[in-house]
Motif scaffolding. Structure first.
Motif, PDB file in Angstrom:
ATOM      1  N   TYR A  68       0.839  -1.202   0.000  1.00  0.00           N
ATOM      2  CA  TYR A  68       0.000   0.000   0.000  1.00  0.00           C
ATOM      3  C   TYR A  68       0.874   1.253   0.000  1.00  0.00           C
ATOM      4  N   VAL A  69       1.890   1.254   0.844  1.00  0.00           N
ATOM      5  CA  VAL A  69       2.788   2.407   0.925  1.00  0.00           C
ATOM      6  C   VAL A  69       3.490   2.644  -0.412  1.00  0.00           C
ATOM      7  N   LYS A  70       3.887   1.567  -1.081  1.00  0.00           N
ATOM      8  CA  LYS A  70       4.575   1.697  -2.366  1.00  0.00           C
ATOM      9  C   LYS A  70       3.637   2.077  -3.512  1.00  0.00           C
ATOM     10  N   GLY A  71       2.337   2.019  -3.252  1.00  0.00           N
ATOM     11  CA  GLY A  71       1.365   2.356  -4.288  1.00  0.00           C
ATOM     12  C   GLY A  71       0.929   1.183  -5.130  1.00  0.00           C
ATOM     13  N   ASN A  72       1.349  -0.034  -4.750  1.00  0.00           N
ATOM     14  CA  ASN A  72       0.987  -1.232  -5.523  1.00  0.00           C
ATOM     15  C   ASN A  72      -0.356  -1.814  -5.083  1.00  0.00           C
ATOM     16  N   ILE A  73      -0.856  -1.383  -3.949  1.00  0.00           N
ATOM     17  CA  ILE A  73      -2.231  -1.647  -3.526  1.00  0.00           C
ATOM     18  C   ILE A  73      -2.889  -0.289  -3.347  1.00  0.00           C
ATOM     19  N   ARG A  74      -3.998  -0.079  -4.015  1.00  0.00           N
ATOM     20  CA  ARG A  74      -4.646   1.224  -3.987  1.00  0.00           C
ATOM     21  C   ARG A  74      -5.976   1.141  -3.250  1.00  0.00           C
ATOM     22  N   ILE A  75      -6.107   2.022  -2.272  1.00  0.00           N
ATOM     23  CA  ILE A  75      -7.326   2.115  -1.470  1.00  0.00           C
ATOM     24  C   ILE A  75      -7.614   3.596  -1.292  1.00  0.00           C
ATOM     25  N   SER A  76      -8.844   4.001  -1.491  1.00  0.00           N
ATOM     26  CA  SER A  76      -9.167   5.410  -1.308  1.00  0.00           C
ATOM     27  C   SER A  76      -9.080   5.775   0.169  1.00  0.00           C
ATOM     28  N   ASP A  77      -8.815   7.051   0.453  1.00  0.00           N
ATOM     29  CA  ASP A  77      -8.762   7.507   1.845  1.00  0.00           C
ATOM     30  C   ASP A  77     -10.067   7.217   2.573  1.00  0.00           C
ATOM     31  N   GLN A  78     -11.182   7.305   1.846  1.00  0.00           N
ATOM     32  CA  GLN A  78     -12.487   7.081   2.470  1.00  0.00           C
ATOM     33  C   GLN A  78     -12.697   5.615   2.842  1.00  0.00           C
ATOM     34  N   SER A  79     -11.989   4.700   2.161  1.00  0.00           N
ATOM     35  CA  SER A  79     -12.186   3.263   2.396  1.00  0.00           C
ATOM     36  C   SER A  79     -11.128   2.632   3.295  1.00  0.00           C
ATOM     37  N   LEU A  80     -10.046   3.351   3.584  1.00  0.00           N
ATOM     38  CA  LEU A  80      -8.904   2.742   4.261  1.00  0.00           C
ATOM     39  C   LEU A  80      -9.283   2.123   5.597  1.00  0.00           C
ATOM     40  N   HIS A  81      -9.973   2.878   6.448  1.00  0.00           N
ATOM     41  CA  HIS A  81     -10.366   2.350   7.756  1.00  0.00           C
ATOM     42  C   HIS A  81     -11.262   1.125   7.612  1.00  0.00           C
ATOM     43  N   ASN A  82     -12.200   1.183   6.659  1.00  0.00           N
ATOM     44  CA  ASN A  82     -13.143   0.072   6.488  1.00  0.00           C
ATOM     45  C   ASN A  82     -12.461  -1.187   5.972  1.00  0.00           C
ATOM     46  N   VAL A  83     -11.509  -1.018   5.054  1.00  0.00           N
ATOM     47  CA  VAL A  83     -10.762  -2.186   4.562  1.00  0.00           C
ATOM     48  C   VAL A  83     -10.008  -2.854   5.704  1.00  0.00           C
TER      49      VAL A  83
END
Length: 421
Positions: A68-83
């Motif tokens: 995720y940090v490297k950008g190879n997994i993409r999650i929107s800011d709105q979804s991060l907590h829920n994921v």
């Protein structure tokens, strides 16, 4: 496609509680979890490469945040907590798998090797986290720069109010008297030590840190507050302190002590306290059985860090000669604290990017979001443990704690109960 199919089978078996959508590098999208919970608002994960999938299969606890940090997994800011919440809700099913059990065995072995924190290693570890530019911490902490769990009496409280009450409750548990010497182990940027000095004008406070950056800020704050004659901040390890103190407080430092050093830590506390002395330990802990620290957090956020179960702390206290006077367990207060920090960080993310760049901002966002969810869905809590040199170090009735913490609120009595003979 073979790798996608293998990860698909794992997620299909593991994700039961909640729901997520995963988009694979091939363009394939799959929904996992209860079908009744899948909707247009279901949090979405996009995986960009097969190499990322291999990492997730081999070591998901490390690979997921790292990719995720490297950008190879993409999650929107709105979804991060829920994921993260969905993953944590289902973590026990993953831990029951064969691959996870093999890795847990390796982690237990490596924990025994890593557990010793020498004075040198402690200094290096602390500087890696706390000597980041203090402007970064000012972006999300309260005005007093309290980098530990606040105390929320209700969900509408501001972060500043919660941190102020936290400090007052800790000071109340110290059962302060006139002309006392206080040691703050792991004093951070000096907020608690300065608060003690303001509340008790005849107190003399020594704060110790291993972070040169924190030391500089703390000394400047003491000077600006006109308290530098009564509050001294030192760059030193607690193991090198020789003086005697009536009270010792340590907030958010014990997580860095190291499992093999617990007995030494409490024996040192015992040796530093006067005959009727008292110490207050505030630390993140586990409400369940001992577990290894998440490998990504250990490497990238808190090197050398370890979150103890109560069963790992109490044997060392018992052998040290100290008496456990009181134990309070704070539940969900840190989750609320971390949500405030996350929201403030996101509000100031442009400034954070100008200091450290996009990848660092993703790292910090994941750290704050996953830490919050660990207090909501895993076994993370905060222990406040009061340690006594004598059975007579505090009143025999616990009411003095609330009375002392209330006395500085408007309209409350200034009278604090004295110790019983």
């Amino acid at each position: 496609m073979l790798q996608e199919s293998l990860l698909h089978r794992i997620l299909n078996r593991v994700i039961v509680d909640g729901a997520i959508v995963v988009e694979y590098p091939s363009g394939r999208a799959e929904k996992y979890g209860r079908s009744s919970e899948v909707s247009d608002d279901t949090p979405n994960i996009s995986i960009t490469s097969n190499r990322t999938i291999r990492g997730l299969i081999a070591n998901p606890a490390y690979a997921f945040p790292n990719e995720y940090v490297k950008g190879n997994i993409r999650i929107s800011d709105q979804s991060l907590h829920n994921v993260i919440a969905v993953l944590f809700k289902n973590i026990d099913r993953y831990r029951a798998s064969l691959g996870a059990r093999v890795r847990q065995g390796f982690d237990r072995f490596s924990k025994a090797i890593r557990a010793k924190n020498t004075v040198f290693r402690s200094g290096v570890n602390v500087r890696r986290h706390y000597d980041i530019d203090d402007r970064l911490y000012r972006l999300f902490l309260d005005t007093d720069m309290q980098y530990s769990c606040g105390f929320f009496e209700n969900s509408q409280m501001s972060l500043e109010e919660a941190q102020d009450i936290k400090k007052k409750r800790i000071i109340a548990k110290l059962n302060m008297k006139s002309n006392m010497r206080i040691l703050d182990i792991g004093c951070g940027w000096g907020g608690l030590a300065l608060s003690i000095a303001r509340q008790y004008p005849d107190a003399r406070v020594v704060g110790v840190t291993l972070s040169p950056g924190q030391l500089q800020v703390a000394r400047r704050r003491a000077m600006d507050s006109g308290l530098s004659n009564r509050v001294k901040f030192l760059l030193t390890d607690y193991r090198d302190i020789k003086d005697k103190f009536d009270r010792i407080v340590s907030v958010g430092m014990f997580e860095h002590v190291g499992l093999r050093d617990y007995l030494g830590f409490f024996k040192k506390i015992d040796s530093l306290l006067t005959a009727n002395g008292l110490a207050l330990l505030h630390t993140i802990g586990r409400s369940g059985v001992p577990q290894e620290t998440n490998p990504w957090i250990r490497k990238h956020i808190f090197p050398g860090g370890y979150i103890p179960a109560l069963s790992e702390i109490t044997p060392a206290v018992e052998k040290s000669g100290l008496i456990t006077g009181d134990v309070e367990i704070l539940r969900l207060h840190y989750a609320q604290t971390l949500r405030h920090w996350f929201n403030r960080f996101k509000k100031n993310e442009d400034l954070a990017q100008s200091l450290y760049g996009d990848e660092f901002c993703r790292l910090w966002s994941f750290y704050l979001a996953s830490s919050e969810q660990s207090f909501r869905y895993l076994d993370h809590v905060v222990f406040q443990i009061q340690l006594l040199k004598s059975l007579r170090s505090t009143p025999v009735v616990r009411d003095y704690m609330s009375s002392a913490s209330d006395m500085h609120r408007p309209g409350m009595s200034e009278k604090v109960p004295s110790a019983i003979g």
